[in-house]
Design an enzyme around this catalytic site. Sequence first.
Site, short mmCIF file in Angstrom:
data_model
loop_
_atom_site.label_atom_id
_atom_site.label_comp_id
_atom_site.label_asym_id
_atom_site.label_seq_id
_atom_site.Cartn_x
_atom_site.Cartn_y
_atom_site.Cartn_z
N ASP A 95 7.01 16.57 4.66
CA ASP A 95 8.11 15.87 4.26
C ASP A 95 9.49 16.71 4.51
O ASP A 95 9.78 17.66 4.17
CB ASP A 95 7.94 15.60 2.76
CG ASP A 95 8.17 14.16 2.51
OD1 ASP A 95 7.53 13.61 1.66
OD2 ASP A 95 9.38 13.61 2.34
N HIS A 104 3.90 7.77 -3.49
CA HIS A 104 3.96 8.38 -4.64
C HIS A 104 5.34 7.92 -5.65
O HIS A 104 5.40 8.52 -6.71
CB HIS A 104 4.25 9.99 -4.16
CG HIS A 104 5.78 10.02 -3.45
ND1 HIS A 104 5.86 9.44 -2.30
CD2 HIS A 104 6.79 10.50 -3.75
CE1 HIS A 104 7.34 9.90 -1.83
NE2 HIS A 104 7.59 10.41 -2.82
N ASP A 105 6.03 7.03 -4.97
CA ASP A 105 7.09 6.37 -5.78
C ASP A 105 6.67 5.09 -6.40
O ASP A 105 7.81 4.55 -6.67
CB ASP A 105 8.23 6.18 -4.75
CG ASP A 105 9.21 7.36 -4.43
OD1 ASP A 105 9.82 7.67 -3.24
OD2 ASP A 105 8.76 8.51 -5.05
O1 TEU Z 1 13.16 8.49 -2.46
C1 TEU Z 1 13.97 7.62 -2.20
C2 TEU Z 1 14.68 7.08 -3.24
O2 TEU Z 1 15.86 6.32 -3.52
C3 TEU Z 1 13.70 6.46 -4.43
O3 TEU Z 1 14.45 6.47 -5.64
C4 TEU Z 1 12.97 5.31 -4.06
O4 TEU Z 1 13.80 4.52 -3.59
C5 TEU Z 1 12.49 4.73 -5.48
O5 TEU Z 1 11.59 5.56 -6.29
C6 TEU Z 1 11.59 3.54 -5.47
O6 TEU Z 1 10.68 3.48 -4.24
C7 TEU Z 1 12.76 9.55 -1.89
C8 TEU Z 1 11.66 10.14 -2.51
O7 TEU Z 1 10.43 9.30 -2.01
C9 TEU Z 1 11.51 10.19 -3.95
O8 TEU Z 1 10.26 10.48 -4.43
C10 TEU Z 1 12.56 11.18 -4.07
O9 TEU Z 1 12.67 11.07 -5.57
C11 TEU Z 1 14.02 10.82 -3.69
O10 TEU Z 1 13.85 10.52 -2.11
C12 TEU Z 1 14.89 12.24 -3.78
O11 TEU Z 1 14.30 13.14 -2.91
#
Ligand code: TEU
Length: 589
Positions: free
Chosen positions: A109, A352-353
């Site tokens: 990543d 994971h988001d």
């Molecule tokens: O996520 C980018 C982001 O803007 C996230 O807020 C995402 O859009 C939201 O959670 C809905 O999916 C990346 C990574 O995937 C996230 O885990 C990190 O927190 C973020 O960047 C900061 O690095």
Amino acid sequence: MSPSAIQTVPTGTNNWWKEATIYQVYPASFKDSNGDGWGDIPGLIEKVPYLHSLGVDVVWLSPMYESPMHDMGYDVSDYEKVLPAYGTVADVENLVEECHKYGMRLILDLVINHTSDQHQWFQESRSSRDNPKRDWYFWRPPRYDDEGNRMPPTNYRGYFAGSTWTWDEHTQEYYLHLYAKEQPDLNWDHPDARKAIYDSAVRFWLDRGVDGFRVDTVNKYSKYTDFPDAPITDPKSYIQPAIGMWCNGPRIHEFLREMYDEALAPYGDVVTVGELANTPDPGHVLQYVGASAQQLSMVFHLDIGHIGMGESLEDKYILQPWRLTEMKSIVTKWQTFVEGTDGWTTAFCENHDNGRSVSRFASDAPEFRERSAKMLALMMVTMTGTLFLYQGQEIGMINAPRDWSIEEYKDIEGLGYHREAQNQVARGVDPNRQERIMDGLRTLARDHARLPMQWDDTPQAGFSEGIPWMRTHDLYPEINVRRQEGDPDSVLSFWKTMLHLRKEYRELFIHGAFDLLDYENQQTFCFVKSRGESRALVVLNFTETEQCFQAKWATGMRLLVSNYPESGVASERLGPYEGRIYVFDNCTE
Ligand code: TEU
């Protein structure tokens, strides 16, 4: 059978990654080898044979770098070191070797929009206004309101609630952070900063055999550095959503092309998948993923993850009712936008988001959970583009129980929204906002994807012999790898079969043209994939009641697979969460 003899994606083919199945590992929650409650890289190495047996071609490892872990590693304090709880650089090198031994690959990543505030670069930058690295980050003087109160340089709302600016007493300026205050944004306009990023975050790992990167927040590196205020869309708040101020900025394609030319292309066949937010225009997306653009191999389109979320950034975790036509529109758009172009697309429904797909898009009720998981598997494996699977999706892991309290939630984003809601209730601004946010988090929170992986029915699901950093799901004795490996009717066995089928029908499923059927139907999602004379019909019932599809669609076709073993090709009635794939005969390779 020796690993080398095991078939995988043919190496040396043009763009091998197009036909790969990529499996995302969230290191904190995958497998703990030393009982400290944290997943680690030796634990992941132990599981490479499992991933290979599943049909995984590439492992995407979420950040494992040294970090204070405010955002679970997306706040990197040293790109060239590994978080001690996860292991060492040598462990990552061993992981690369283990993956390659099985004919698999490893991508990391790449978190380069921001660093941790503990990164040496930021420590130097904040030390004084005339430090040589001062402008490697964004520093701006305060503004003052009519009463003389000090105010941030702009009215931007960040992703984790609150302003995107934090005051630094020592140098009497604010610094920019789109995310947490512990994640200061790098200033990509500074050529020395870009060079350091390429050396430390990119080349350091490519030199150690890594095969590519998932590129975090890939279209946010070029800001409008005059920093105008964002339009007022939330009149009751000073801070305003400002995503347009930092997505797809004026120099973003220049920066990504430079990174490609200087840091990636010299290593040959390096794959990149960008996390692309807020870019609804397919034509613009092609500027990132067109082969001729020479920037990224492909991108994730995040809008499937936003289904059921509130429209505005502030209301992201206010759960909304959604209709199947919304998902159909999103899937159709990103399945078809590359047709006739030199671009490529991706397919995913978990990461994971986001909350778990069975819980969000189908049903995690005991009577429907497994069929839902298999129905979604049928949808995903017939999708054009590179397929991404998230850890636990293959066994049908589901959201945390709705009766878990906020104390069980650990994610900075969800907790930020919950705290903001508490404040709004305390101020009498919105009396039931906290309950509405909690209700939304029970479905949408990023935490649901971060519960420990469920390996077996021993304590803590076999994830750790210690106490995990996050609570293990209560249902782990029912939902776990070991229970499913021995069961030919399990979700895991179904995914293995489906991934194999995806390779067998690669021309049709991975490269075929997507045509939606019956758009208006809010209960079933049906589409055709075609390539030359080959055809496949996919029919999916997204409800817990019996539904019909038009049997004429399947004329001349044979049933290839269903998640209902007793299905018959004659029936045009689909059971609850039933999915089927029909094909014309002899349409494999
Ligand atoms: O996520 C980018 C982001 O803007 C996230 O807020 C995402 O859009 C939201 O959670 C809905 O999916 C990346 C990574 O995937 C996230 O885990 C990190 O927190 C973020 O960047 C900061 O690095």
